[in-house]
Design a protein around this motif. Sequence first.
Motif, PDB file in Angstrom:
ATOM      1  N   ARG A   5       0.940  -1.101  -0.044  1.00 16.54           N
ATOM      2  CA  ARG A   5      -0.019  -0.179  -0.009  1.00 16.54           C
ATOM      3  C   ARG A   5       0.699   1.537   0.081  1.00 16.54           C
ATOM      4  O   ARG A   5       2.130   1.306   0.311  1.00 16.54           O
ATOM      5  N   TYR A   6       0.443   2.398  -0.396  1.00 16.88           N
ATOM      6  CA  TYR A   6       1.102   3.491  -0.271  1.00 16.88           C
ATOM      7  C   TYR A   6       1.385   3.897   0.970  1.00 16.88           C
ATOM      8  O   TYR A   6       0.429   3.993   1.905  1.00 16.88           O
ATOM      9  N   HIS A   7       2.539   4.412   1.511  1.00 17.99           N
ATOM     10  CA  HIS A   7       2.988   4.926   2.631  1.00 17.99           C
ATOM     11  C   HIS A   7       2.856   6.513   2.915  1.00 17.99           C
ATOM     12  O   HIS A   7       2.542   7.057   3.905  1.00 17.99           O
ATOM     13  N   TYR A   8       3.186   7.138   1.594  1.00 20.52           N
ATOM     14  CA  TYR A   8       2.966   8.569   1.538  1.00 20.52           C
ATOM     15  C   TYR A   8       1.828   9.069   0.843  1.00 20.52           C
ATOM     16  O   TYR A   8       1.544   8.334  -0.306  1.00 20.52           O
ATOM     17  N   GLY A   9       1.289  10.009   1.000  1.00 16.14           N
ATOM     18  CA  GLY A   9       0.380  10.956   0.253  1.00 16.14           C
ATOM     19  C   GLY A   9       0.233  12.139   0.189  1.00 16.14           C
ATOM     20  O   GLY A   9       0.128  12.708   1.317  1.00 16.14           O
ATOM     21  N   VAL A  10       0.070  12.904  -0.924  1.00 14.28           N
ATOM     22  CA  VAL A  10       0.042  14.578  -0.864  1.00 14.28           C
ATOM     23  C   VAL A  10      -1.144  14.654  -2.009  1.00 14.28           C
ATOM     24  O   VAL A  10      -0.916  14.053  -3.177  1.00 14.28           O
ATOM     25  N   ARG A  11      -2.055  15.285  -1.652  1.00 12.07           N
ATOM     26  CA  ARG A  11      -3.287  15.605  -2.823  1.00 12.07           C
ATOM     27  C   ARG A  11      -3.659  17.038  -3.001  1.00 12.07           C
ATOM     28  O   ARG A  11      -3.881  17.535  -1.672  1.00 12.07           O
ATOM     29  N   ILE A  12      -3.450  17.578  -4.051  1.00 15.24           N
ATOM     30  CA  ILE A  12      -3.976  18.927  -4.112  1.00 15.24           C
ATOM     31  C   ILE A  12      -5.055  18.978  -4.855  1.00 15.24           C
ATOM     32  O   ILE A  12      -5.072  18.607  -6.206  1.00 15.24           O
ATOM     33  N   GLY A  16      -7.835  -0.664   1.542  1.00 14.38           N
ATOM     34  CA  GLY A  16      -6.545  -1.467   1.517  1.00 14.38           C
ATOM     35  C   GLY A  16      -5.352  -0.601   0.212  1.00 14.38           C
ATOM     36  O   GLY A  16      -4.563  -1.214  -0.088  1.00 14.38           O
ATOM     37  N   LYS A  17      -5.660   0.549   0.358  1.00 12.29           N
ATOM     38  CA  LYS A  17      -4.780   1.485  -0.694  1.00 12.29           C
ATOM     39  C   LYS A  17      -3.832   2.177   0.102  1.00 12.29           C
ATOM     40  O   LYS A  17      -2.451   2.540  -0.636  1.00 12.29           O
ATOM     41  N   PHE A  18      -3.938   2.415   1.362  1.00 15.32           N
ATOM     42  CA  PHE A  18      -2.946   3.206   2.061  1.00 15.32           C
ATOM     43  C   PHE A  18      -2.694   2.764   3.555  1.00 15.32           C
ATOM     44  O   PHE A  18      -3.591   2.205   3.971  1.00 15.32           O
ATOM     45  N   VAL A  19      -1.585   2.773   3.770  1.00 17.58           N
ATOM     46  CA  VAL A  19      -0.933   2.484   5.310  1.00 17.58           C
ATOM     47  C   VAL A  19      -1.610   3.344   6.174  1.00 17.58           C
ATOM     48  O   VAL A  19      -1.432   4.561   6.002  1.00 17.58           O
ATOM     49  N   PRO A  20      -2.274   2.979   7.482  1.00 19.95           N
ATOM     50  CA  PRO A  20      -3.109   4.014   8.199  1.00 19.95           C
ATOM     51  C   PRO A  20      -1.896   4.794   8.964  1.00 19.95           C
ATOM     52  O   PRO A  20      -0.980   4.068   9.357  1.00 19.95           O
ATOM     53  N   GLU A  35      -1.515   5.349  12.126  1.00 19.12           N
ATOM     54  CA  GLU A  35      -1.229   4.626  13.539  1.00 19.12           C
ATOM     55  C   GLU A  35      -0.150   3.463  12.812  1.00 19.12           C
ATOM     56  O   GLU A  35       0.522   3.109  13.734  1.00 19.12           O
ATOM     57  N   GLU A  36       0.134   3.133  11.476  1.00 20.70           N
ATOM     58  CA  GLU A  36       1.095   2.067  11.005  1.00 20.70           C
ATOM     59  C   GLU A  36       2.155   2.893  10.336  1.00 20.70           C
ATOM     60  O   GLU A  36       3.045   2.184   9.872  1.00 20.70           O
ATOM     61  N   GLY A  37       2.238   4.234  10.388  1.00 23.57           N
ATOM     62  CA  GLY A  37       3.310   4.952   9.831  1.00 23.57           C
ATOM     63  C   GLY A  37       2.822   5.695   8.617  1.00 23.57           C
ATOM     64  O   GLY A  37       3.790   6.196   8.066  1.00 23.57           O
ATOM     65  N   GLY A  38       1.756   5.472   7.977  1.00 22.20           N
ATOM     66  CA  GLY A  38       1.432   6.335   7.128  1.00 22.20           C
ATOM     67  C   GLY A  38       1.296   7.977   7.179  1.00 22.20           C
ATOM     68  O   GLY A  38       1.045   8.246   8.420  1.00 22.20           O
ATOM     69  N   ARG A  39       1.726   8.475   6.072  1.00 16.56           N
ATOM     70  CA  ARG A  39       1.742  10.043   6.387  1.00 16.56           C
ATOM     71  C   ARG A  39       1.266  10.772   5.136  1.00 16.56           C
ATOM     72  O   ARG A  39       1.458  10.452   4.031  1.00 16.56           O
ATOM     73  N   PHE A  40      -0.006  11.602   5.520  1.00 15.79           N
ATOM     74  CA  PHE A  40      -0.525  11.892   4.462  1.00 15.79           C
ATOM     75  C   PHE A  40      -0.879  13.513   4.659  1.00 15.79           C
ATOM     76  O   PHE A  40      -1.002  14.128   5.663  1.00 15.79           O
ATOM     77  N   ALA A  41      -1.091  14.187   3.483  1.00 18.91           N
ATOM     78  CA  ALA A  41      -1.416  15.732   3.641  1.00 18.91           C
ATOM     79  C   ALA A  41      -2.223  15.896   2.543  1.00 18.91           C
ATOM     80  O   ALA A  41      -2.276  15.475   1.414  1.00 18.91           O
ATOM     81  N   GLU A  42      -3.419  16.635   2.744  1.00 13.32           N
ATOM     82  CA  GLU A  42      -4.525  17.178   1.664  1.00 13.32           C
ATOM     83  C   GLU A  42      -4.756  18.717   1.732  1.00 13.32           C
ATOM     84  O   GLU A  42      -4.881  19.296   2.733  1.00 13.32           O
TER      85      GLU A  42
END
Length: 353
Positions: free
Chosen positions: A289-296, A318-322, A324-331
């Motif tokens: 799954r994706y660990h990082y995500g940035v969305r504009i 099941g597309k992204f690591v949550p 609490e498990e290390g996923g890091r995202f910004a929107e």
Amino acid sequence: MKHGKHEGVGSDRQLHDPVEDKLIPIHPLDLNRAKTVNDLVRAMGETAFTGRQVGEAADVLEAMARDRDCFVVMTLAGAMTVAKQGLIVTELIDRGVVNAIVSTGALMAHGLVEATGRSHFRYDPSMTDVELYEAGYNRVYDTLEPERNLDDVETVVFDVLKRWDPKEIVCSWKLNRAIGEYLGKHAEGRGILKSACKKKVPVFVPAFTDSELGLDFALTNRIRTREGQPRLRYDPFDDLEYFAETLLAQKRLGIFTIGGGVPRNWAQQFGPYIELRNRRAGEDVPLKRYHYGVRICPEPVYWGGLSGSPYTEAVSWGKFVPPEEGGRFAEVFVDATVGLPLIAGAVLERLKK
């Protein structure tokens, strides 16, 4: 007599100390201290609302870029090349920030206009859309794409396909690579496909027939049929399998999304596809799954389209690591012609240091 909260009676508030509670303070944006794009974006990150989102997105994109084990997929929708954002994407490729691109075909076709030395123009509101049509000016909101430009794009695509071996099946990433090779030999200017070819960054166009490139491919086959030549065969599943195998070979994954639409969904469905290969097809492949995500993207959630869906929703698929498990995202909920230059500009300045 005691009154319950349901009667509208308040309770005694126990006032906490925000410092003791380890809350993060925010600060006024002092323009006198912002000497660079990065200075401004860092300061925005310490403010509120969309400004804070911009600052947080730059931090996540920087983390992706600095993570040597992270393979970054950039998805592009909307009229970004018509809106003159193409060189930003080109720079991200040249600097090694982006490792693969998933895009609309229209965005790549309009980018070819720039790469071949043609221009887009400001829309003149004094002309009606009927007058624009009759004059051969295609309108994209406040910008014009002359039909002559697309004729030039067609010439490039025709020339590439004319040399294509009919025994080799066509898919979007192979065709875009071939166009990039052509531009490297015949075009002086910079461009997405030219840089992608040079840096070995695959460019995928999932909805290929929904584009000028797709129409040019269809016209090529009609001409080949008329001239008695074998038709070229196109298989979009070659794109899917190559994309999946490329991502399976990576340790960590990141996604940088501009807009939404088919490019975003196609890139994000990698996780579910791998899960289904395990669960339904009986294959033994690692679930990724994706660990990082940035969305504009300014699209709100409540319209119900994927363009507005948050990363938290994608976790359920099941597309992204949550987180609490290390996923890091910004929107960031803003027009990409505002958000992309700020975020990319700040990160590229940081990487220089």
